[in-house]
Scaffold this active site. Structure first.
Site, PDB file in Angstrom:
ATOM      1  N   GLN C 209      -6.215  -1.653  33.324  1.00 28.04           N
ATOM      2  CA  GLN C 209      -5.326  -0.859  32.467  1.00 28.04           C
ATOM      3  C   GLN C 209      -4.837  -1.778  31.357  1.00 28.04           C
ATOM      4  O   GLN C 209      -3.877  -2.522  31.539  1.00 28.04           O
ATOM      5  CB  GLN C 209      -4.169  -0.300  33.288  1.00 28.04           C
ATOM      6  CG  GLN C 209      -4.624   0.540  34.489  1.00 28.04           C
ATOM      7  CD  GLN C 209      -5.170   1.904  34.091  1.00 28.04           C
ATOM      8  OE1 GLN C 209      -4.498   2.680  33.402  1.00 28.04           O
ATOM      9  NE2 GLN C 209      -6.399   2.216  34.499  1.00 28.04           N
ATOM     10  N   GLY C 250       2.451   9.447  32.713  1.00 23.83           N
ATOM     11  CA  GLY C 250       1.183   8.799  33.042  1.00 23.83           C
ATOM     12  C   GLY C 250       0.580   8.049  31.860  1.00 23.83           C
ATOM     13  O   GLY C 250       1.046   8.166  30.719  1.00 23.83           O
ATOM     14  N   HIS C 251      -0.504   7.332  32.142  1.00 22.43           N
ATOM     15  CA  HIS C 251      -1.126   6.512  31.095  1.00 22.43           C
ATOM     16  C   HIS C 251      -1.703   7.376  29.976  1.00 22.43           C
ATOM     17  O   HIS C 251      -2.281   8.415  30.212  1.00 22.43           O
ATOM     18  CB  HIS C 251      -2.191   5.560  31.637  1.00 22.43           C
ATOM     19  CG  HIS C 251      -3.182   6.127  32.584  1.00 22.43           C
ATOM     20  ND1 HIS C 251      -4.047   5.349  33.305  1.00 22.43           N
ATOM     21  CD2 HIS C 251      -3.447   7.402  32.956  1.00 22.43           C
ATOM     22  CE1 HIS C 251      -4.801   6.111  34.041  1.00 22.43           C
ATOM     23  NE2 HIS C 251      -4.458   7.350  33.860  1.00 22.43           N
ATOM     24  N   ASN C 252      -1.499   6.883  28.766  1.00 26.93           N
ATOM     25  CA  ASN C 252      -2.046   7.518  27.562  1.00 26.93           C
ATOM     26  C   ASN C 252      -1.423   8.869  27.219  1.00 26.93           C
ATOM     27  O   ASN C 252      -1.942   9.589  26.366  1.00 26.93           O
ATOM     28  CB  ASN C 252      -3.575   7.645  27.638  1.00 26.93           C
ATOM     29  CG  ASN C 252      -4.250   6.293  27.689  1.00 26.93           C
ATOM     30  OD1 ASN C 252      -4.569   5.772  28.759  1.00 26.93           O
ATOM     31  ND2 ASN C 252      -4.422   5.687  26.535  1.00 26.93           N
TER      32      ASN C 252
END
Lengths: 347, 347, 347
Positions: C209, C250-252
């Site tokens: 990540q 969450g990511h992005n």
């Protein structure tokens, strides 16, 4: 198998007579026989005391290898040979007392860890233990016989009553807490509430949040739970109220005595719970409503209106429990009967 | 655009041949050509390697400016001219290996930060890095090659296996953890479970929580997630189980190998998950149930009963996924057809 | 009753004229009269200023003992005798300005606490206050006029803009934050996203990540909320976006300007919110969807598809709000009418 002595050294051996006394149980067998620890019914060995309660675990009771078991009169006949039956009315409650004989509540080791920081004008009560990297801010008061764990943080001006425990990494600010309060790891008390006004241009302007958090005697706040301070006036958790982990309490929420708020529940601003309300896991309560005494809110419910005292509600939106369960059962039957009928359920 | 070198300096340049080998991909083009980093398909430039998987992103693949792309055989034809196709069966898995070439797992910088505190009788393995304000309690054991971030807290008596990472502000107590365990920021391990008995007078009496948390090899616990210790006996997360952020695991929960628990899920006390169960975000599982191997629980589901192995359930209360989706579709058709009929949907 | 001076000493007395000017309110009465603090309508006394907005609180307005009250023109007639009416168009917005007169935003007390640790190559702006046990990692940059609370942690390489506040126990890593950002107690920024690929053998392999978190000017992140960094590319919270407590990002994920994310919401990876989206408490948004500008997502909703701009949705699965409410009302009528008919609701 008793508790791991690395974490929970047992204060045994303890005689069966002393155990029966603590439990308020009828003593049968040799009162001088000694026991080493408590253990769960399925794991206990001959030197250990277990308990049995509820219909679910009768098989486990019949097969237990425990040396003694706390049981209700109705289950006494199921206790296997060689296991002492300690008959009492509320076996789990009795177990809490017996377990506390072997594993009493942690006692503070008085003193301040060399790495801790206590503001010069903070007041620390007698016999209190302050752990590594703990912070006690200016003008804060920590009562007698408290335990502050590693990295605990007591903000400026806060008051923490005698006999309280603040576990590792818990923090409080703008809070007046009573006696025997417990904050579990990472609990956050006194956060700024989510209060702002949005201008016509879309800018969010914070409403100064100038209230406090008041925690009654014996309040417990679970790990990583959050209690926001009042916007004006106070957020109040009544005496004996218990919050599980990851609970959100909005600004100016008030609970009565002995409320039970299970994990991941959220209660929005200014909502009030009367005494002994139970809110099951992951339920959400909107703001500015009132939940009557002894009401029970089902898990994952979404409560959008006042709830009268003594009422069980469930569902999102929440209805009286009986009605919701009926609705889902009916829906299920409809679909089971007609799910393949793409024109819908009416003739 | 590759990764920000302030946070993730890339270990490049790396040759196409080495990249293809790591990926297990068929090499086409000049194996000596060098690449500087990996990057997402839409952001990658000529010096970077991207991947493509799934039907969704075909447009992004056709327009990519990446120098090379990992693709499945079925998508090879969509790779634009001037971009090297690295054809392989599982492009995302291959990407993890290529990305790890450029960005290997952080390696500990052995040593104890001057501000950290390690108990005299704690044991620290070789090559372990202990960060600022980290706390390692009495009799704790930290294995070799671990990284403890700033403010990490390892409670008295805890065991942490080799190669583990405890990120900033995570804390553990009453826990035995295997090798290569990862606790993300603010994770709370070993909290007292929410166990108490209520007297007839309404007083909540804590049941001593004298069990542990056992974390298998490779377990990961997300940011601000909570794992309570057993009441008696242990809470167990099986090897390779991964928890996302803000998850709640109650006392005596057990998971098998490789379970996946997505963000904000709550699992109540004593529930057991067999191997490779997936629980999607915000779902809740009641206590004392069993979920069979490879079952999948839908997001926001409320599971109140045992789930057989290999079953997909969804909804609150949770039903088999097909049935729930049918029910909601049917309900929607009913309302679309008859919503204005205030007498209800039956003749 | 004004604010508790232990936590919020009021900067009074302030004249009615100054108060009316700050509020943009029409002044009636003696401009030289002095006030001591603000207070809620129900608790305010003669020396305090309150506000009234909304139909709900008319009774409280009629009974208030406040010395002055900010009111809309439509409610002026309800202001009791002896209480000064400060008439203005947006009383709550006016109140934020009056309250800020008495309780301005905390001003940093420049300096580094003796127990804090700042990396030699970190850069600290002028006038910044760094609290006890705070950590500022290598190569980090903290702007001018910031406040870092006790145990705050700024990871290596992070950038924090001028005028920001990081409350006690909040931590950031892999993050570039703008000016006037606020992280509340225990907020976790820059966690590794929940990204992994599962091999056919059931092993979960982490996808490196390697993205960042970008926080726009004026972003606020609530207590114990979590924002994961991008997998590749960035997670972005647009200027003025506010997160309440215990939120999961969450990511992005990307949000536009001024989005409002209420407590315990979860937003899965790569989902995008356009400007001014409001997501009410405990809602969940699946990954890879897009929510149009000014849409509003109801509490506890489960959003599985794109939402067009300006749309209100509610329910799990989420439908347009009007349709969902109709469906539940219809279902309720069905069951009320036919709940005792065990054969189901159709003839």
């Amino acid at each position: 198998m008793g508790a791991d002595p690395r974490f929970f050294p047992a204060r045994g051996p303890i005689s069966l007579a002393a155990i029966a006394t603590a439990a308020g149980a009828r003593l049968t067998g040799d009162g001088a026989r000694e026991f080493l620890d408590v253990a769960p019914l399925a794991l206990a060995g001959p030197g250990e005391v277990a308990f049995h309660e509820g219909r679910r675990n009768t098989a486990a009771l019949r097969q237990t290898r425990a040396g003694a078991v706390l049981v209700a009169p109705s289950a006494e006949a199921e206790v296997p040979d060689g296991c002492v039956a300690l008959v009492c009315d509320a076996p789990q409650l009795a177990y809490t007392r017996v377990a506390a004989l072997f594993h009493p509540r942690p006692v503070p080791v008085p003193g301040i860890h060399p790495t801790a920081w206590v503001a010069p004008d903070a007041r620390i009560g007698e016999g209190t233990q302050i752990g590594a990297f703990a912070f006690v801010g200016p003008a804060a008061e920590v009562g007698a016989g408290c335990i502050l764990g590693a990295h605990a943080s007591i903000g400026a001006g806060c008051v923490l009553g005698a006999g309280s425990i603040v576990h590792a990494h818990a923090s409080m600010a703008h809070c007046i807490a009573g006696a025997r309060v417990v904050l579990h790891q990472g609990a956050r008390i006194g956060n700024e509430g989510f209060g702002f006004v949005t201008t016509p241009m879309g800018e969010h302007v914070t409403v100064p949040q100038i209230g406090r958090v008041i925690l009654g005697d014996g309040v417990e706040v679970g790990a990583n739970s959050c209690v926001d301070r009042g916007a004006g006036g106070d957020t109040v958790l009544g005496p004996g109220t218990r919050l599980d982990n990851l609970v959100q309490i909005g600004h100016n929420v008030k609970t009565g005595r002995g409320c039970v708020i299970v994990a991941q529940v959220g209660i929005a601003g200014s909502t009030e719970l009367e005494d002994y309300v139970v809110v099951a896991a992951q339920a959400g309560l909107t703001g500015h409503i009132r939940v009557g005494a002894k009401s029970r809110i089902g898990a994952q419910s979404g409560v959008m209106n006042d709830v009268p005292p003594g009422t069980d509600v469930v569902g999102s939106p929440a209805w009286p429990a009986r009605e919701t369960l009926k609705a889902f059962a009916w829906l299920r039957r409809q679909v089971a009967a007609k799910g393949n009928d793409r024109t819908g359920g009416t003739p």
